[in-house]
Design an enzyme around this catalytic site. Structure first.
Site, short mmCIF file in Angstrom:
data_model
loop_
_atom_site.label_atom_id
_atom_site.label_comp_id
_atom_site.label_asym_id
_atom_site.label_seq_id
_atom_site.Cartn_x
_atom_site.Cartn_y
_atom_site.Cartn_z
CE LYS A 171 7.41 -7.61 -4.82
NZ LYS A 171 5.82 -7.87 -5.26
N GLY A 224 2.02 0.64 0.50
CA GLY A 224 1.14 -0.56 0.55
C GLY A 224 0.36 -0.59 1.70
CB SER A 225 -0.87 -3.30 3.79
OG SER A 225 0.19 -4.43 3.72
CD GLU A 227 -0.60 -8.05 7.44
OE1 GLU A 227 -1.21 -7.70 6.30
OE2 GLU A 227 -0.40 -8.98 7.47
N GLY A 229 4.07 -2.44 5.77
CA GLY A 229 5.07 -1.21 6.17
C GLY A 229 5.79 -1.57 7.36
CD GLU A 246 0.83 6.45 0.23
OE1 GLU A 246 -0.09 5.76 1.13
OE2 GLU A 246 0.53 6.51 -1.01
CB CYS A 280 -2.91 5.70 -0.73
SG CYS A 280 -2.35 6.65 -2.11
CD GLU A 379 -5.86 2.15 2.78
OE1 GLU A 379 -5.30 1.01 2.82
OE2 GLU A 379 -5.47 3.19 2.31
P1 NAI Z 1 0.63 -5.39 0.33
O1 NAI Z 1 1.29 -4.46 1.39
O2 NAI Z 1 0.78 -6.89 0.84
O3 NAI Z 1 1.22 -4.88 -0.94
C1 NAI Z 1 2.10 -4.07 -1.42
C2 NAI Z 1 3.44 -4.44 -2.16
O4 NAI Z 1 4.16 -5.18 -0.90
C3 NAI Z 1 3.16 -5.54 -3.02
O5 NAI Z 1 4.17 -5.25 -4.09
C4 NAI Z 1 3.49 -6.78 -2.39
O6 NAI Z 1 4.21 -7.62 -3.41
C5 NAI Z 1 4.65 -6.12 -1.32
N1 NAI Z 1 4.80 -7.16 -0.22
C6 NAI Z 1 3.92 -7.83 0.28
N2 NAI Z 1 4.35 -8.60 1.38
C7 NAI Z 1 5.74 -8.32 1.39
C8 NAI Z 1 6.72 -8.56 2.32
N3 NAI Z 1 6.45 -9.45 3.39
N4 NAI Z 1 7.79 -7.86 2.22
C9 NAI Z 1 7.89 -6.94 1.19
N5 NAI Z 1 7.00 -6.66 0.30
C10 NAI Z 1 5.84 -7.28 0.53
O7 NAI Z 1 -0.93 -4.96 0.12
P2 NAI Z 1 -2.12 -6.03 -0.26
O8 NAI Z 1 -2.11 -7.13 0.74
O9 NAI Z 1 -2.06 -6.23 -1.81
O10 NAI Z 1 -3.40 -5.10 0.06
C11 NAI Z 1 -3.96 -5.31 1.20
C12 NAI Z 1 -4.37 -3.79 1.73
O11 NAI Z 1 -3.35 -2.80 1.76
C13 NAI Z 1 -5.51 -3.14 0.85
O12 NAI Z 1 -6.82 -3.42 1.19
C14 NAI Z 1 -5.08 -1.73 1.22
O13 NAI Z 1 -5.94 -1.38 2.39
C15 NAI Z 1 -3.72 -1.65 1.46
N6 NAI Z 1 -3.02 -0.90 0.35
C16 NAI Z 1 -2.72 0.28 0.33
C17 NAI Z 1 -1.95 0.92 -1.03
C18 NAI Z 1 -1.83 2.31 -0.84
O14 NAI Z 1 -1.70 2.92 -1.70
N7 NAI Z 1 -1.53 2.82 0.35
C19 NAI Z 1 -1.75 -0.05 -2.03
C20 NAI Z 1 -1.92 -1.64 -1.92
C21 NAI Z 1 -2.69 -1.77 -0.79
MG MG Z 2 -0.64 -8.30 1.55
#
Ligand code: NAI
Ligand code: MG
Length: 478
Positions: A171, A224-225, A227, A229, A246, A280, A379
């Site tokens: 996904k 990802g985030s 939250e 995670g 991660e 990250c 972050e």
């Molecule tokens: P996010 O964690 O919401 O998105 C990352 C992935 O998770 C995307 O594919 C998204 O579609 C998926 N996702 C979102 N909600 C989900 C759920 N309930 N169940 C399963 N999958 C879900 O990150 P977002 O909101 O785009 O960015 C917010 C913050 O997260 C950023 O400012 C950054 O601090 C952090 N982040 C960290 C990353 C890293 O490389 N460690 C990458 C992206 C975001």
């Molecule tokens: Mg999000």
């Protein structure tokens, strides 16, 4: 107008709905992706299971390696096309996008070589017994990919899974998934059987949540985030499956008085501004010893002030951030820093001539007197670096670890004992000495401690993470 790839077929979402895809450089919609949901996820998981029981499950390890090597080559044969797709989807400079595609290719190459090299053991046991361990695939692996490095993260997560013979359901992020869809097409072209690799596009809270909760999966890899995670780990618990998380970082550089300034300054600036800080492992905190503070800060400010955000074609230091929400988030942090009284030491610039509706932010270098600001805890995921002074080595270690995160760190000193002491004391999954996050580092085990997550990706260890051990105990008599 793009389609998902499930069971070797290009298809629309079952509900026929689509999502607009916005170009971050212009702020304009340029295409659509299917808004996949639970029904599509279910179809993809079933296709993956079928592949495991059928063609894909029968492919021997060395042939899996050959397929991955073919995909690695196909990616490089399409490097420019994929880089253009990645740059339009994320806004990153074209040279960055080209490098990301080269790293994607490298992931397939590295794990191609590993596919038939994870050997089991024979274990001494009781008389009359032979015991062996066999590495087996986990089964259907779920991969939830972020938008900051879509191509790279796809390679990092999926290549070792396929190398070990798992069938993957991916996904990608709704904000940037086009390079992944194209690579999945290439995978079919080079001969991966239907169902070995499935891509379901859609929103995180719809397709992502459905995938992470699906009872037919055996493993989840998430980047990802924090939250989300936590939600992923809860979902994994529902089905008692393993997850690798991660979740980003607040990585610190620790710079001592004897630092090689010429070496450190460009690496530190690049380490926060590259990819517009949406990394990250971004080095977002700089702890600077007092004896070198003024001299180092001057050199750092000079270098930082040269940074430029522009369009992919301008190919400057960095591009826009991914979307309006992230732009507002980064700007909120910069505003908060000013309100808290942090000193703006230098600013980069947004290049002239960028589209007014693009999601551009100004790279900003702050100086703080103490390690207290919210900007030092959270972050930011933008090109914002905060410098804090320290006096002693012990103080530096305490400050470096004064965060909930623990992904990466760096120590800059010519003193060998200090290099080793500080590296060992830092609470982080990776520590660099006199360099920072150089290159893709495909070979290097990577992952977090504390709230940065758990499990390891990259390197040979990812093959172990993506497989399970069966112990076979054979009683044959002495
Ligand atoms: P996010 O964690 O919401 O998105 C990352 C992935 O998770 C995307 O594919 C998204 O579609 C998926 N996702 C979102 N909600 C989900 C759920 N309930 N169940 C399963 N999958 C879900 O990150 P977002 O909101 O785009 O960015 C917010 C913050 O997260 C950023 O400012 C950054 O601090 C952090 N982040 C960290 C990353 C890293 O490389 N460690 C990458 C992206 C975001
Ligand atoms: Mg999000």
């Amino acid at each position: 107008m793009n389609q998902m790839i499930i069971d070797g077929q290009k298809i629309d979402a079952a509900n026929q709905q689509t999502l607009d895809v916005i170009n971050p450089t212009t702020g304009q919609v340029f295409t659509t992706i299917p808004r996949g949901g639970a029904e599509d996820v279910d179809r993809a998981v079933k296709a993956a299971r079928k592949a495991l029981k059928g063609d894909w499950g029968k492919v021997p390890a060395f042939e899996r390696g050959r397929l991955l090597m073919k995909l690695s080559r196909a990616v490089m044969d399409h490097q420019e096309e994929l880089a253009q797709i990645e740059a339009r989807d994320t806004g990153k400079p074209l040279s960055t996008a080209r490098n990301d595609i080269a790293v994607l290719s490298r992931y397939f190459e590295f794990y191609a070589g590993g596919a038939d090299k994870l050997h089991g053991d024979t274990i001494p046991f009781l008389n009359g017994y032979s015991v062996q361990t066999v590495h087996e695939p986990l089964g259907v692996t779920a991969h939830i990919i972020p938008w900051n490095y879509p191509a790279q993260m796809f390679g990092r997560s999926v290549a070792p899974a396929l190398a070990m013979g798992n069938a993957a359901v991916v996904k990608p992020a709704e904000d940037a998934c086009l390079s992944i869809l194209r690579v999945a097409e290439l995978a079919l072209e080079v001969g991966f059987p239907a169902g070995a690799l499935n891509i379901v596009t859609g929103l995180g809270e719809e397709a992502g949540a459905a995938l992470s909760r699906h009872p037919g999966i055996n493993f989840i890899s998430f980047t990802g985030s924090n939250e989300v995670g936590v939600l992923i780990q809860q979902a994994a618990a529902l089905n008692a499956v393993k997850c690798v998380l991660e979740l980003g970082g607040k990585s610190a550089h620790v710079v001592f008085d004897d630092v090689n300034i010429d070496l450190a300054v460009p690496a530190i600036v690049r380490g926060i501004v590259h990819n517009t800080g949406q990394t990250c492992t971004a080095g977002s905190r700089l702890l600077l010893q007092k004896g070198v503070y003024d001299r180092f800060m001057q050199a750092l400010a000079d270098e930082f002030a040269k940074t430029r955000a522009g369009t992919p074609e301008m190919d400057l230091t960095c591009g826009p951030v991914i979307n309006r929400k992230q732009m507002e988030r980064v700007n909120r942090f910069i505003e908060k820093g000013r309100q808290e009284g942090l000193k703006v030491v230098a600013e980069g610039a947004v290049a002239e001539g960028v589209p007014a509706e693009g999601f551009f932010v100004t790279p900003t270098l702050f100086a703080a007197e103490r390690h207290e600001s919210e900007l030092l805890c959270q972050e930011i995921f933008g090109p914002v670096l905060v410098v804090v002074p320290f006096e002693t080595e012990a103080e530096a270690i305490e400050l470096a670890n004064a965060t909930d995160y623990g992904l990466m760190g760096a120590v800059w000193t010519e003193n060998g004992g200090r290099q080793q002491r500080v590296a060992r004391s830092m609470e982080a999954g990776q520590v660099y000495i006199n360099s920072f996050g150089a290159g893709g580092g495909v070979e290097l085990p990577f992952g977090g401690v504390k709230r940065s997550g758990h499990g390891r990706e990259k390197g040979f260890i990812a093959l172990e993470e993506m497989s399970t051990i069966k112990t076979i105990v054979h009683h044959h008599g002495a």
